[in-house]
Design an enzyme around this catalytic site. Structure first.
Site, short mmCIF file in Angstrom:
data_model
loop_
_atom_site.label_atom_id
_atom_site.label_comp_id
_atom_site.label_asym_id
_atom_site.label_seq_id
_atom_site.Cartn_x
_atom_site.Cartn_y
_atom_site.Cartn_z
N CYS A 132 45.94 44.36 40.68
CA CYS A 132 44.79 44.13 41.56
C CYS A 132 43.45 44.28 40.84
O CYS A 132 42.55 43.44 40.99
CB CYS A 132 44.84 45.09 42.74
SG CYS A 132 45.23 46.79 42.31
N ARG A 245 40.53 56.60 41.37
CA ARG A 245 40.83 56.44 42.79
C ARG A 245 39.76 57.17 43.59
O ARG A 245 39.44 58.32 43.29
CB ARG A 245 42.20 57.05 43.09
CG ARG A 245 42.74 56.71 44.45
CD ARG A 245 43.30 55.32 44.55
NE ARG A 245 44.56 55.17 43.84
CZ ARG A 245 45.16 53.99 43.66
NH1 ARG A 245 44.61 52.87 44.12
NH2 ARG A 245 46.30 53.92 42.99
N HIS A 252 38.56 47.31 46.11
CA HIS A 252 38.27 47.92 44.81
C HIS A 252 36.88 47.49 44.36
O HIS A 252 36.53 46.31 44.44
CB HIS A 252 39.26 47.43 43.75
CG HIS A 252 40.65 47.97 43.87
ND1 HIS A 252 41.01 48.93 44.79
CD2 HIS A 252 41.78 47.68 43.17
CE1 HIS A 252 42.30 49.20 44.64
NE2 HIS A 252 42.79 48.45 43.67
#
Lengths: 344, 344
Positions: A132, A245, A252
């Site tokens: 991703c 994170r 994101h």
């Protein structure tokens, strides 16, 4: 009567965070389906779901599940893909695999349709969907690399918990409520499911996604390095990533420094990004407009802003790249590939 | 009877997020106080607070508030410092100013005691406390610069909302609860108090702290550039920053890429940081140990980890620097300076 060709489709990992989005996209994109089946591990088999108003029972995935399947979308973890994608391919299916199992396999194309769609046709039964955090970055880098040739990239990520799956989302919401209510926080999933040490994600920033490799980078960080080279088709592009994170559910964000081999024009950079397929420019500092995870969530595009000339190197550029990690970062990229296959 | 000299101290901005921490530190450090007074804007004047078991009424700060004051700690915003610090200095007080009002004034020392304590004595009545995101970075950079000479730094920050004050903390908690309860979110303070556009901070990452300058960087980002040069006493160090607000309450994290002028030894880097004053090494990837905002909160130190050789340049280093922005990033750095003054 329509003459459009229709396909037998299998969704493997139908109950996961990515699987759910794939199913939604197959519905809303009106994918040309003859038959669809939903597969999972033994644990989730027997659960029911609704697709286009019809109820389906999720079946346990086995090699023979893929008999007569034309297109199989895998997002049930690397082990499932390793075991079953070759079986599906052997039975004639084209597998679009959302795990890291085959990404660096030289016989498997690694595809972002805006970057290297020509690789789709070179498949041997399996096409890999990139990580991703890599997908959204290369979608923005591609037009700039074509014009100015990228020497290297230094990127720091701000990654949503949904990238770690449905349990990480639940844990984040549960921990957040505990902090607000001044209750004790019990970390349980993050940073890495399979590792012993757990850290609080609520109101925190965890600089670890995936396990560590020997060079001090994590596997997530090295994926950004290795996958970028492969997708861009240029081993000379260097990428140094720090993957973090943060307590965001969907979307994101990435702080990206790019060093070109050539001098560049900042207005042309913006024009190239404005025209790039799948990219939306949100770059109006005077009006405090820049990409935000909360704005990107639920949308298919890659959003780019905070574009500025770097003040420490004349060939350096900085930008802020945001995208929904479950959509362009996973499900939408996979369904896009499936649509390319259908188009032929 | 003690012969220790005692001081008349004024805390300006006593009710703010930083002011509160300054007061706590003066208490717990047992700062040698003869008399203490708590000052604020007219808005907060009349409020009461307790210091070492005694109740005080907060007074409105005026020039004459500083008659007979020896040490004045300012954290009530730039405008208050601009108006009153010179008045306090004129009356003989040494002002330690936590705002950006005098930081780049060539006649005002800008001090991080671990980096340039010798500058404290050069003051003309005002000593500036640097920006929170700069303090923690230079504390870690200093021993490395002394050894290998830093050419440039590329930093992306993950900054806590407490850096924007008590109202930003309240807003973050309120918004977070609203999201959990599926209520509408009403942004009100962030990203920048004085600007018209507001963005949701709950479960988001906002790439704007302070207003934008003409070069596309924000003032917060340019503070990291300019203050680093001044504190390190070396105009040749270049810094490119991307400053981002994330939903963390206490503790700024920073992803820092450092390019040296010389070849470096990674083990020596770790040894230098382990020995550096005010720095604690938390760098054990095998056991998933690295600095975390939630661990740093409430502690005075700067925590450094994720130390690794950069894979894109042979003189490049990456690390992750975390510190409590209200403590080392503000109140503790200011009280440290006050303690240096007291020590003479």
């Amino acid at each position: 009567m329509s003459n459009q060709k229709v396909y037998n489709v299998a969704v493997v990992g139908a109950t996961g965070a990515v699987g759910e989005q794939i199913i939604k996209l197959l519905e809303t994109r009106n994918f040309p389906i003859q038959q669809i089946k939903f597969l999972s591990s033994a644990r989730s088999a027997g659960k029911k779901l609704t697709f286009k108003g019809q109820e389906y029972v999720i079946e346990e995935a086995t090699p023979d599940s893929f008999n007569d399947v034309h297109i199989a979308l895998f997002s049930a973890g690397g082990d499932v893909s390793k075991a079953l994608a070759p079986e599906a391919a052997k039975r004639g299916a084209v597998c679009i695999d959302n795990t890291s199992a085959f990404r660096m396999d030289p016989n498997t194309p690694l595809v972002v349709p805006e970057v290297n769609p020509e690789k789709i046709k070179e498949h041997n039964g399996i096409i890999a969907n990139p990580n991703c955090s890599t997908i959204q970055m290369v979608a923005a880098l591609k037009p700039l690399h074509d014009r100015y040739s990228i020497k290297r990239v230094i990127v720091s990520t701000y990654q949503a918990v949904s990238g770690a799956g449905a349990r990480a989302i639940q844990e984040t919401l549960r921990q957040t409520r505990a902090v607000l209510d001044e209750q004790e926080v019990q970390p349980d999933v993050l940073p890495v499911g399979g590792l012993p040490v757990k850290h609080q994600i609520a109101f925190n920033a965890i600089p670890q996604i995936d396990k560590f490799t020997d060079n001090g980078y994590t596997f997530e960080e090295m994926k950004m390095t290795n996958e970028t080279k492969k997708i861009m088709g240029d081993e000379s592009i260097e990428v140094s990533a720090t993957c973090v994170r943060i307590p965001v559910i969907y979307g994101h964000s990435e702080s990206v420094y790019v060093e070109f081999n050539e001098q560049f024009d900042i207005d042309e950079v913006k024009a190239l990004l404005a025209e790039a397929p799948g990219v939306t420019l949100v770059d109006d500092p005077a009006n405090q407009q820049y990409p935000l995870a909360t704005d990107a969530a639920g949308k298919p595009d890659v959003f780019v802003g905070r574009i500025r000339r770097d003040i420490t190197s004349e060939k350096g550029l900085n930008m802020w790249i945001v995208s929904d990690n479950l959509l362009k970062g996973a499900a939408w990229n996979a369904v896009q590939i499936a649509e390319y296959i259908v188009k032929g």
